[in-house]
Write a protein that holds these residues in place. Sequence first.
Motif, short mmCIF file in Angstrom:
data_model
loop_
_atom_site.label_atom_id
_atom_site.label_comp_id
_atom_site.label_asym_id
_atom_site.label_seq_id
_atom_site.Cartn_x
_atom_site.Cartn_y
_atom_site.Cartn_z
N GLY A 182 38.93 58.61 30.23
CA GLY A 182 39.14 59.96 30.73
C GLY A 182 38.12 60.95 30.24
N GLN A 183 37.57 60.74 29.04
CA GLN A 183 36.61 61.69 28.47
C GLN A 183 35.26 61.04 28.20
OE1 GLN A 183 38.23 63.47 24.94
NE2 GLN A 183 40.08 64.21 25.94
N GLY A 184 35.29 59.95 27.44
CA GLY A 184 34.04 59.34 27.00
C GLY A 184 33.15 58.91 28.14
N LEU A 185 33.73 58.29 29.16
CA LEU A 185 32.93 57.80 30.28
C LEU A 185 32.25 58.95 31.02
CD1 LEU A 185 32.30 54.99 31.36
CD2 LEU A 185 34.10 55.30 33.06
N LEU A 186 33.01 60.04 31.23
CA LEU A 186 32.42 61.21 31.91
C LEU A 186 31.36 61.88 31.04
CD1 LEU A 186 35.54 62.84 33.59
CD2 LEU A 186 33.48 62.08 34.74
N ILE A 187 31.64 61.99 29.75
CA ILE A 187 30.65 62.60 28.85
C ILE A 187 29.38 61.76 28.83
CG2 ILE A 187 30.16 63.12 26.43
CD1 ILE A 187 33.09 63.87 26.12
N ALA A 188 29.54 60.44 28.82
CA ALA A 188 28.37 59.56 28.81
C ALA A 188 27.55 59.74 30.09
CB ALA A 188 28.81 58.10 28.66
N LEU A 189 28.26 59.78 31.24
CA LEU A 189 27.55 59.95 32.51
C LEU A 189 26.87 61.31 32.57
CD1 LEU A 189 26.85 58.91 35.31
CD2 LEU A 189 29.01 59.84 36.14
N GLN A 190 27.57 62.34 32.13
CA GLN A 190 26.96 63.67 32.12
C GLN A 190 25.74 63.71 31.21
OE1 GLN A 190 29.06 66.95 30.15
NE2 GLN A 190 28.73 68.18 32.00
N ALA A 191 25.83 63.04 30.06
CA ALA A 191 24.69 63.00 29.13
C ALA A 191 23.50 62.32 29.77
CB ALA A 191 25.10 62.28 27.85
N VAL A 192 23.74 61.22 30.48
CA VAL A 192 22.64 60.50 31.13
C VAL A 192 22.02 61.35 32.24
CG1 VAL A 192 22.06 58.50 32.56
CG2 VAL A 192 23.53 58.22 30.55
N VAL A 193 22.88 61.99 33.05
CA VAL A 193 22.38 62.83 34.15
C VAL A 193 21.56 63.99 33.58
CG1 VAL A 193 23.06 64.41 36.00
CG2 VAL A 193 24.21 62.21 35.75
N LEU A 194 22.10 64.65 32.55
CA LEU A 194 21.38 65.76 31.94
C LEU A 194 20.05 65.30 31.36
CD1 LEU A 194 23.92 68.00 29.96
CD2 LEU A 194 22.36 68.72 31.77
N LEU A 333 14.71 71.48 27.04
CA LEU A 333 14.62 70.59 25.89
C LEU A 333 15.99 70.45 25.22
CD1 LEU A 333 12.60 68.95 24.21
CD2 LEU A 333 12.36 70.94 22.71
N PHE A 334 16.76 71.54 25.24
CA PHE A 334 18.13 71.46 24.73
C PHE A 334 18.94 70.45 25.54
CE2 PHE A 334 22.56 72.87 25.17
CZ PHE A 334 22.98 72.80 23.84
N TYR A 335 18.68 70.40 26.84
CA TYR A 335 19.38 69.45 27.70
C TYR A 335 18.88 68.01 27.50
CZ TYR A 335 21.23 73.46 30.23
OH TYR A 335 21.88 74.62 30.57
N VAL A 336 17.84 67.86 26.72
CA VAL A 336 17.41 66.51 26.33
C VAL A 336 18.12 66.09 25.04
CG1 VAL A 336 15.48 65.12 25.50
CG2 VAL A 336 15.17 66.64 27.47
N PHE A 337 18.16 66.99 24.06
CA PHE A 337 18.73 66.62 22.77
C PHE A 337 20.24 66.80 22.71
CE2 PHE A 337 14.27 67.38 21.56
CZ PHE A 337 14.02 66.15 20.99
N PHE A 338 20.78 67.74 23.48
CA PHE A 338 22.24 67.88 23.51
C PHE A 338 22.92 66.60 24.02
CE2 PHE A 338 26.08 69.12 25.94
CZ PHE A 338 26.88 69.51 24.88
N PRO A 339 22.43 65.97 25.10
CA PRO A 339 23.01 64.69 25.51
C PRO A 339 22.95 63.61 24.44
CG PRO A 339 21.69 65.58 27.28
CD PRO A 339 21.45 66.44 26.08
N LEU A 340 21.89 63.66 23.61
CA LEU A 340 21.82 62.68 22.53
C LEU A 340 22.99 62.88 21.56
CD1 LEU A 340 18.00 62.62 21.74
CD2 LEU A 340 19.33 61.03 23.15
N GLY A 341 23.32 64.13 21.28
CA GLY A 341 24.49 64.41 20.45
C GLY A 341 25.78 63.97 21.13
N GLN A 342 25.85 64.20 22.47
CA GLN A 342 27.02 63.73 23.22
C GLN A 342 27.15 62.21 23.14
OE1 GLN A 342 26.11 65.67 27.09
NE2 GLN A 342 28.17 66.55 26.93
N LEU A 343 26.02 61.53 23.23
CA LEU A 343 26.07 60.06 23.16
C LEU A 343 26.56 59.60 21.80
CD1 LEU A 343 22.77 59.10 25.04
CD2 LEU A 343 25.12 58.83 25.84
N GLY A 344 26.25 60.37 20.75
CA GLY A 344 26.79 60.04 19.44
C GLY A 344 28.31 60.11 19.43
N PHE A 345 28.86 61.15 20.08
CA PHE A 345 30.32 61.28 20.20
C PHE A 345 30.89 60.16 21.04
CE2 PHE A 345 33.90 62.94 22.71
CZ PHE A 345 34.80 63.21 21.69
#
Length: 640
Positions: A182-194, A333-345
């Motif tokens: 419900g959360q992780g999969l969407l966050i992962a996809l959003q991180a990849v898209v971003l 650039l924030f949209y590059v490193f912010f997804p990396l933080g999301q991927l950590g979560f």
Amino acid sequence: MNMRRPHSPGGAGTPPMSMKGLSRSFSLLKNYRGVAFLAYFSLFISTAAMLMVPQITQNIIDAITHGLMAQKIAEIPAAFQSMALQKLGWTAEQFARYRDGGVQAVIWSGVLIVLFAIARGLFAFSQGYNAERVSQGVAFDLRNRLFEKIQRLSFSYHDQNQTGQLMVRATDDVDKVRLFLGQGLLIALQAVVLLVAALIILSATNYRLMLTILPILPVAMAVFFIFSRIAQPLFLQVQQKLSRLNTILQENLAGIKVIKAFVQEPVQKQRFNQAAEDLMSQQIKVSRTFSFLFPFVFLIANLGQALIQYAGGRQIIEGTLSIGEWQKFSMYLFYVFFPLGQLGFVINQLAQASASANRIYEILDAESEVKNKPDAIELPPIQGRVEFRNVTFRYFGSNEPALDEISFIAEPGQTIALLGATGSGKSTIINLIPRFYDVTSGSVRIDGYDVRDVTIESLRRQIGIVLQDTTLFTGTIRENIAFGKPEATQEEIEAAAKAALAHDFIMSFPEGYETRVGERGTTLSGGQKQRIAIARALLLNPRILILDDSTSSVDTVTEYQIQQALNRLMEGRTSFVIAQRISTVRNADQILVLDRGKIVARGRHEDLLEESPIYAEIYHSQLIEDAPAVAALSGASAAE
């Protein structure tokens, strides 16, 4: 009997971690593909709205800086304006637009930012809401599948696994999988898209600046991969220790009277404290691991930002990069490193979900030793002839047979009494008739049908059982009596209760048959629970009746009364009776005396008194024990 070891939840025998269980959970999403589509469509729209903001921000900054510069140029003499415009590379039309339209550009850019913010908010709500609907639906499906599977697993599986562990699988483990889907999969996809979109835009905006941070990305991805490999086993151990804690809690709640009676509260508290401390230590270990991960990710992000500050500053000084472009680049650039933080979560959730999914599918994949054959037939209405033909049975893990070459025949309508010491095999015999276990060798036949050749449901529907450990369910007395036949009428329920001598005490309650019983029937006495259990079995009007020491929880007078009722009700039924006292089985058509899994004597009461020293010894010892109750029994008989 298949003696293969059933799957065990967790423990030392747990297979190596993999993503297999979690990947199988993805298949459950197909049941909610419409809602899932809305969630993922909303994700793309909200992400697109987010990606538009840096470009609008550049427009605002450029409009302001160009407007200010145009106003300055307008203040200098006309002879020098053309030189200034030529140096800046502006045409006269651009100069006029920057001078007169700066404020308008800022207003329109602000309006667009608000519109995109509204769009992002609406679609982010749709994304979150629909994702939660999907995750709750998947959790609903998993829990139902787990419950159904646990219900159908054979007794041998439950013998080997603890209730508390199974409960954790259906609650906490399912919730871990739900959170990821419900959360992780969407966050992962959003991180990849971003990440991908930001990298493309950065490359198109200023590829030289983009190349500055490119070497950092593989380092970050390697860090995530390493941590994911470390995290999965850690979360598996958390779930195992949580199962242990839950098992201790469940056992203590179930046995609270015994604990209090033996004054074992301090010992049990110590057990619980130790399990809780083990769980806490493991969770702290996980927290320590991820407390190192996230600062490390931010360190990498800050290194990238420092490189951009240096390289971007040089380009601004050289005049090849505007302040607006630099600001846009910094935001992307924030949209590059912010997804990396999301991927950590996400790695955190992924590790938990994969460990939990594997534990769930250990149960769903477990093979039940007792199950219907592919060609099993419905058992037709039976007469009640039961035959044990050279039956040998071993419980899992035991080298000694619980039953050894047992053979006997119970003709329709006969009462078979089973007598013997604890562990002699009495309960094992009655467990094989409804096929709670399968024989190791030999066969159990009902009306000539091998019980393994008929469906379990059609077999058990024709057998009434009253077990030694009486189990009642939270609900009304009426619901408990009608447990095996929910459609029974009130008249049928009352008739069964009267036959079991339960009607009078039931009607003594203010609410009668609608009286609610406590958990496991704790609001009733042992004798009351036993009589309700007898009524529950009798309501089915079975052709085969199994009474596993069904009068063990009542006093001598009540035992005599129940026995008189059972004697009438067992007429025409094949009945198997386990009793500790000979007085309750002396009228049986056949008494089987068991010792260490063998039949050491058989016959009627009078014959066994003469022919079996073991039976005679039991009988005479019980005569002495029962002497004080003779007067009470005589009085009850005279009252009839």
